[in-house]
Write a protein that holds these residues in place. Structure first.
Motif, PDB file in Angstrom:
ATOM      1  N   THR A 159      24.380  45.045  37.044  1.00 53.10           N
ATOM      2  CA  THR A 159      23.445  44.043  37.714  1.00 53.10           C
ATOM      3  C   THR A 159      24.032  42.898  37.782  1.00 53.10           C
ATOM      4  OG1 THR A 159      21.556  45.057  36.411  1.00 53.10           O
ATOM      5  CG2 THR A 159      21.402  42.880  36.988  1.00 53.10           C
ATOM      6  N   LEU A 160      24.170  42.281  39.245  1.00 54.00           N
ATOM      7  CA  LEU A 160      24.824  41.328  39.395  1.00 54.00           C
ATOM      8  C   LEU A 160      24.243  40.024  38.893  1.00 54.00           C
ATOM      9  CD1 LEU A 160      26.278  42.088  43.068  1.00 54.00           C
ATOM     10  CD2 LEU A 160      27.447  42.063  40.719  1.00 54.00           C
ATOM     11  N   THR A 161      24.882  39.148  38.143  1.00 54.51           N
ATOM     12  CA  THR A 161      24.367  37.893  37.852  1.00 54.51           C
ATOM     13  C   THR A 161      24.983  36.612  38.452  1.00 54.51           C
ATOM     14  OG1 THR A 161      23.743  38.826  35.810  1.00 54.51           O
ATOM     15  CG2 THR A 161      23.621  36.256  35.689  1.00 54.51           C
ATOM     16  N   PRO A 162      24.833  36.066  39.509  1.00 54.20           N
ATOM     17  CA  PRO A 162      25.463  35.143  40.221  1.00 54.20           C
ATOM     18  C   PRO A 162      25.684  33.977  39.478  1.00 54.20           C
ATOM     19  CG  PRO A 162      23.642  35.889  41.604  1.00 54.20           C
ATOM     20  CD  PRO A 162      23.483  36.343  40.268  1.00 54.20           C
ATOM     21  N   ARG A 163      26.984  33.690  39.460  1.00 51.34           N
ATOM     22  CA  ARG A 163      27.223  32.601  38.345  1.00 51.34           C
ATOM     23  C   ARG A 163      28.912  32.105  38.558  1.00 51.34           C
ATOM     24  NH1 ARG A 163      27.897  34.074  31.923  1.00 51.34           N
ATOM     25  NH2 ARG A 163      29.240  35.932  32.516  1.00 51.34           N
TER      26      ARG A 163
ATOM     27  N   ASP B 291      30.655  38.143  40.360  1.00 57.32           N
ATOM     28  CA  ASP B 291      29.566  37.320  40.271  1.00 57.32           C
ATOM     29  C   ASP B 291      29.688  35.989  40.918  1.00 57.32           C
ATOM     30  OD1 ASP B 291      28.119  39.098  38.706  1.00 57.32           O
ATOM     31  OD2 ASP B 291      29.362  38.718  36.746  1.00 57.32           O
ATOM     32  N   SER B 292      31.071  35.613  41.261  1.00 59.35           N
ATOM     33  CA  SER B 292      31.010  34.318  41.726  1.00 59.35           C
ATOM     34  C   SER B 292      31.046  34.692  43.480  1.00 59.35           C
ATOM     35  CB  SER B 292      32.454  33.689  41.235  1.00 59.35           C
ATOM     36  OG  SER B 292      33.293  34.584  41.457  1.00 59.35           O
TER      37      SER B 292
ATOM     38  N   ASP C 269      34.773  35.293  30.923  1.00 57.66           N
ATOM     39  CA  ASP C 269      33.731  35.652  30.313  1.00 57.66           C
ATOM     40  C   ASP C 269      33.982  36.093  28.726  1.00 57.66           C
ATOM     41  OD1 ASP C 269      32.176  34.818  32.341  1.00 57.66           O
ATOM     42  OD2 ASP C 269      31.920  36.884  33.325  1.00 57.66           O
TER      43      ASP C 269
ATOM     44  N   PRO D 111      28.627  30.094  42.529  1.00 54.63           N
ATOM     45  CA  PRO D 111      27.944  31.147  42.189  1.00 54.63           C
ATOM     46  C   PRO D 111      28.026  31.988  43.467  1.00 54.63           C
ATOM     47  CG  PRO D 111      26.926  29.225  41.351  1.00 54.63           C
ATOM     48  CD  PRO D 111      27.962  28.467  42.196  1.00 54.63           C
TER      49      PRO D 111
ATOM     50  N   SER E 268      28.415  46.601  32.630  1.00 52.33           N
ATOM     51  CA  SER E 268      29.002  45.321  32.476  1.00 52.33           C
ATOM     52  C   SER E 268      30.176  45.385  31.664  1.00 52.33           C
ATOM     53  CB  SER E 268      27.869  44.259  31.893  1.00 52.33           C
ATOM     54  OG  SER E 268      27.481  44.545  30.758  1.00 52.33           O
TER      55      SER E 268
END
Length: 521
Positions: A90-94, A387-388, A53, A73, A2
């Motif tokens: 690790t994808l974190t949809p946001r 992530d978007s 971010d 997201p 990340s």
């Protein structure tokens, strides 16, 4: 893998090494290049969200409409999840904290700037003026400053152009010849910009940079997305606006040197529009801004199809480079390919020119600046998934984002305060009123004079009429005298005869006496 505290994770190289863009080198600018459909927009989206971010506000233009998905997201499919897993990601949809802007005020908050803020150089570029016409436009701005006339919107500039044309002789004696033909050409170009909808950009309330350079309570930077789907129909307006915004950042932000992370990152999509047919003065302006804005903490990233679209003097200032695939079908393409490959620090593992042509969608050659500020060896890299959302936001989602914007309704209603147009119109109205009053007075004087003549003539006529109508005087009672005659009365005749006879006798006797005396001698 990340984003690290000190860098943005762009993707993973063929050597399974992460490719990170260091935040403390992000203000050394960069370029994202590649042919259409090779993944430039996704790379831009990843970088924009990564900077956000990290707490860095971002400005970017959404040329095709699909960048608006950064406000929603992500919903990664199996392919994207597998790609992320291969990278240890690790994808974190946001969604990113997004504010939509639009010069036309239709798909975002309106953006406005005054004519004075734009200035004659950028305005001439926007209107596609030649050198002589640009000189006349410079004179117009000079007159506005000298006479205290505010230039806010298109109406102000149009009125001032007419004013300068009407007073060309006087103004020309002070600052040089002002040709009526140049004034007319500028007026026509201004009309064209207005018909294309550009008039909405000029006016107040003008944009405040503070509304773009924001960081939320969660520490993330605001992502400012300019909807350019319609604006791209006016490429000169698009390029001039972005250059103006960049110039405003340069002029207003204080010097901060090399910060740990940029104060703001500016993405200039379709950068070739800025440089196409640009005059030398404008190119020098761009080079100066790009070279010096680094110390203001602003990173500038040009997004274009080919690095050859960017002048060498500007390209030399771009330290971070991401090159997607190029297709070399024509001699011009081959020349651009060669220039792009030679701009990288060579990697002995592959031929750079061949690698650029062999890149797949979502792959790029990456070379960034290291801790010492030197470019890293070029690496063939798989770009990470975002992530978007990949793809555009719906109209309803866009509307909801605009409604929740921290900007609110600050720019929704245009303000038209007194400026050059109103002042000049008032002058014209006062002049017209004074001329009308003078004409009315002159007409009244002429009418009075004519009436006086008519009255005098009428009085004369009336006097003659009265004289004719007046009664004649009665005759006197005394006997009228007899008419004189040339004939003598008997008495007058007798008197005349006696006097004549006496005179004759006297004259004869005198003569005898005189003659008799002479004889006796």
């Amino acid at each position: 893998m990340s984003d690290t505290p000190s860098g943005l994770f762009l993707g993973q190289s063929d050597a399974n090494a992460p490719e990170n863009l260091l935040l403390n080198r992000a203000n050394r600018h960069g370029v994202v290049a590649g042919a259409t459909g090779t993944g430039k927009t996704v790379t831009l989206q990843i970088m924009a969200q990564g900077f956000s971010d990290a707490g860095v506000p971002v400005f970017c233009a959404d040329v095709k409409g699909d960048l608006s998905g950064i406000s929603q997201p992500g919903a990664p499919n199996d392919k994207l999840i597998a790609r992320a897993a291969d990278m240890g990601l690790t994808l974190t949809p946001r969604a990113a904290p997004t504010v939509f802007w639009d010069l036309y005020g239709q798909k975002g908050h309106p953006i406005r700037a005054t004519m004075s803020e734009i200035g004659p150089v950028l305005m001439a570029r926007m209107l596609n003026l030649n050198e002589v016409q640009e000189g006349v436009l410079t004179v117009v701005f000079h007159v506005a400053d000298k006479e205290g006339l505010l230039l806010l919107d298109i109406g102000d500039l149009r009125s001032l152009l007419a004013y300068v044309g009407e007073n060309a002789d006087r103004i020309g004696r002070e600052v040089g010849n002002v040709a009526p033909a140049s004034i007319a050409s500028i007026q026509r170009a201004l009309l064209q910009v207005e018909q294309e909808g550009g008039g909405a950009f000029f006016g107040e309330p003008a944009l405040k940079l503070e509304d773009m350079i924001r960081t939320g309570l969660d520490g993330r930077g605001q992502v400012n997305v300019l909807d350019s789907t319609r604006l791209m129909n006016s490429p000169r307006l698009y390029a001039a606006f972005l250059l103006w915004l960049l110039s405003e950042l340069f002029e207003r932000l204080p010097e901060i040197g090399d910060p740990d992370k940029p104060r703001m990152v500016f993405f200039f999509d379709e950068a070739h529009l800025l440089f196409n047919d640009a005059p030398k003065a404008l190119l020098e302006k761009v080079e100066q801004v790009v070279r010096l804005i680094r110390s203001k903490g602003v990173g500038v990233y040009f997004v274009t199809q080919n690095p050859a679209d960017i002048p060498d003097s500007v390209l030399a200032q771009l330290g971070n480079r991401i090159q997607h695939a190029l297709r070399a079908y024509t001699p011009s393409d081959q020349k651009g390919l060669k220039a792009a490959s030679q701009s990288f620090r060579a990697n002995p593992a592959f031929n750079t020119a061949e690698a650029i042509q062999a890149l797949g969608v979502g792959e790029a050659l990456v070379s960034v600046l290291d801790e010492k500020g030197a470019p890293t060896v070029v690496a063939r890299t798989k770009i990470r998934p975002p992530d978007s959302r990949l793809g555009p936001a719906t109209d309803a989602e866009r509307a909801a984002t605009i409604a929740a914007s921290p900007v609110g309704t600050r720019y929704d209603v245009a303000v038209n305060r007194e400026s050059a147009e109103e002042i000049l119109n008032a002058r014209h109205a006062a002049s017209d009123q004074a001329a009308a009053q003078a004409k009315a007075q002159a007409d009244a004087a002429k009418a009075a004079e004519a009436q006086a003549k008519l009255d005098a003539k009428a009085a004369q006529v009336q006097a003659r009429e009265q004289a004719r109508a007046a009664p004649k005087p009665a005759p006197r009672a005394t006997t009228p005298a007899k008419r004189a005659s040339t004939r003598q009365t008997p008495l007058e005749a007798l008197t005349t005869s006696v006097l004549r006879t006496a005179g004759t006798t006297l004259t004869r006797e005198l003569m005898r006496g005189i003659l008799g005396g002479l004889k006796k001698r």
